[in-house]
Design an enzyme around this catalytic site. Sequence first.
Site, PDB file in Angstrom:
ATOM      1  N   HIS A 157       0.846  -1.197   0.000  1.00  0.00           N
ATOM      2  CA  HIS A 157       0.000   0.000   0.000  1.00  0.00           C
ATOM      3  C   HIS A 157       0.879   1.244   0.000  1.00  0.00           C
ATOM      4  CE1 HIS A 157       0.790  -1.190   4.140  1.00  0.00           C
ATOM      5  NE2 HIS A 157       0.768   0.095   4.465  1.00  0.00           N
ATOM      6  N   HIS A 208       1.079   5.202   1.226  1.00  0.00           N
ATOM      7  CA  HIS A 208       0.513   6.224   2.120  1.00  0.00           C
ATOM      8  C   HIS A 208       0.552   7.588   1.442  1.00  0.00           C
ATOM      9  CE1 HIS A 208       0.713   4.040   6.091  1.00  0.00           C
ATOM     10  NE2 HIS A 208       1.608   3.323   5.435  1.00  0.00           N
TER      11      HIS A 208
HETATM   12  P1  AMP Z   1       2.042   0.287   7.354  1.00  0.00           P
HETATM   13  O1  AMP Z   1       2.484   0.525   8.784  1.00  0.00           O
HETATM   14  O2  AMP Z   1       2.844   0.996   6.317  1.00  0.00           O
HETATM   15  O3  AMP Z   1       1.923  -1.204   7.070  1.00  0.00           O
HETATM   16  O4  AMP Z   1       0.598   0.925   7.245  1.00  0.00           O
HETATM   17  C1  AMP Z   1      -0.576   0.268   7.622  1.00  0.00           C
HETATM   18  C2  AMP Z   1      -1.613   1.323   7.840  1.00  0.00           C
HETATM   19  O5  AMP Z   1      -2.886   0.709   7.855  1.00  0.00           O
HETATM   20  C3  AMP Z   1      -1.455   2.091   9.151  1.00  0.00           C
HETATM   21  O6  AMP Z   1      -1.273   3.474   8.889  1.00  0.00           O
HETATM   22  C4  AMP Z   1      -2.777   1.801   9.877  1.00  0.00           C
HETATM   23  O7  AMP Z   1      -3.247   2.925  10.578  1.00  0.00           O
HETATM   24  C5  AMP Z   1      -3.692   1.433   8.747  1.00  0.00           C
HETATM   25  N1  AMP Z   1      -4.821   0.571   9.110  1.00  0.00           N
HETATM   26  C6  AMP Z   1      -4.805  -0.489   9.948  1.00  0.00           C
HETATM   27  N2  AMP Z   1      -6.039  -1.044  10.018  1.00  0.00           N
HETATM   28  C7  AMP Z   1      -6.829  -0.312   9.193  1.00  0.00           C
HETATM   29  C8  AMP Z   1      -8.208  -0.375   8.834  1.00  0.00           C
HETATM   30  N3  AMP Z   1      -9.033  -1.309   9.316  1.00  0.00           N
HETATM   31  N4  AMP Z   1      -8.691   0.560   7.962  1.00  0.00           N
HETATM   32  C9  AMP Z   1      -7.884   1.500   7.456  1.00  0.00           C
HETATM   33  N5  AMP Z   1      -6.579   1.611   7.759  1.00  0.00           N
HETATM   34  C10 AMP Z   1      -6.053   0.727   8.618  1.00  0.00           C
END
Ligand code: AMP
Length: 135
Positions: A98, A100
């Site tokens: 993903h 950001h």
């Molecule tokens: P990363 O740390 O780069 O893997 O980013 C994962 C992101 O997913 C974090 O910023 C979390 O806040 C976000 N996240 C976790 N669970 C959810 C969810 N159910 N809906 C939307 N975002 C989420």
Amino acid sequence: MDCIFCKILNGDIPSKKVFENDNFIAILDAFPANEGHTLVIPKKHFTNIFEIDEETLKEGYSIARNVANSIRKSLNIENINILQNNGALAGQTVNHFHIHIIPRLENDTVTMKSIPVTIDSKKMEQIALSIKDNM
Ligand code: AMP
Ligand code: ZN
């Protein structure tokens, strides 16, 4: 598969969607660093940037720029980080690729600070050569 983003894509977990096409969704991050923090997520499960195919990667970054542009207009924000984590040490917590998009504000709490390490020029040359040889 026990993947939060696959569950969101399947509709098993709710999300705030801002974009969707055949290959991607973009949703608001549920734990935003700032208002408008958005994630661009491929519909196919790739663990990280090393797994995703080139065409999908390019589309993802194109969508990321479009989302960032929408954030600029809708939230009137000019400072934005577009970043992507690979591996736990790099801060990856969801093992589904993903991107950001993080709007930045004066005095916000977002950081990725480092203290520069000292590397002599011979070692720098070796590192550069090693990376070059593996391209
Ligand atoms: P990363 O740390 O780069 O893997 O980013 C994962 C992101 O997913 C974090 O910023 C979390 O806040 C976000 N996240 C976790 N669970 C959810 C969810 N159910 N809906 C939307 N975002 C989420
Ligand atoms: Zn997944």
